[in-house]
Design an enzyme around this catalytic site. Structure first.
Site, PDB file in Angstrom:
ATOM      1  N   PRO A   2       0.889  -0.959   0.070  1.00 47.16           N
ATOM      2  CA  PRO A   2      -0.029   0.180  -0.097  1.00 47.16           C
ATOM      3  C   PRO A   2       0.971   1.075   0.064  1.00 47.16           C
ATOM      4  CG  PRO A   2      -0.509  -1.537   1.869  1.00 47.16           C
ATOM      5  CD  PRO A   2       0.667  -2.000   1.240  1.00 47.16           C
ATOM      6  N   ILE A   3       0.212   2.218  -0.701  1.00 49.56           N
ATOM      7  CA  ILE A   3       1.117   3.485  -0.823  1.00 49.56           C
ATOM      8  C   ILE A   3      -0.100   4.704  -0.487  1.00 49.56           C
ATOM      9  CG2 ILE A   3       2.289   5.149  -2.207  1.00 49.56           C
ATOM     10  CD1 ILE A   3       3.403   2.979  -3.735  1.00 49.56           C
TER      11      ILE A   3
END
Length: 63
Positions: A2-3
């Site tokens: 996840p970013i």
């Protein structure tokens, strides 16, 4: 991996950003089941003259 991108007005302390990063990371680990080290967080800070709401620049509010 996840970013997460967080955009906010300038003015937060390093301690506040550190705490936010920890809580956001914990939430992602809990909800999507990723590893802590997989979470990437990008913090972008804006000047008050670079943000407007309702057609008014934030730097012009409460003048």
């Amino acid at each position: 991996m996840p970013i997460i991108q967080v955009e906010m007005l300038k003015g937060r302390t390093v301690e506040q950003k550190r705490a936010m990063a920890k809580k956001v990371t914990e939430a992602l680990v809990e909800t999507v089941g990723c590893k802590t080290e997989a979470v990437k967080i990008i913090i972008r800070e804006m000047e008050f003259e670079d943000y407007a709401q309702g057609g008014v620049l934030h730097c012009d509010i409460n003048k």
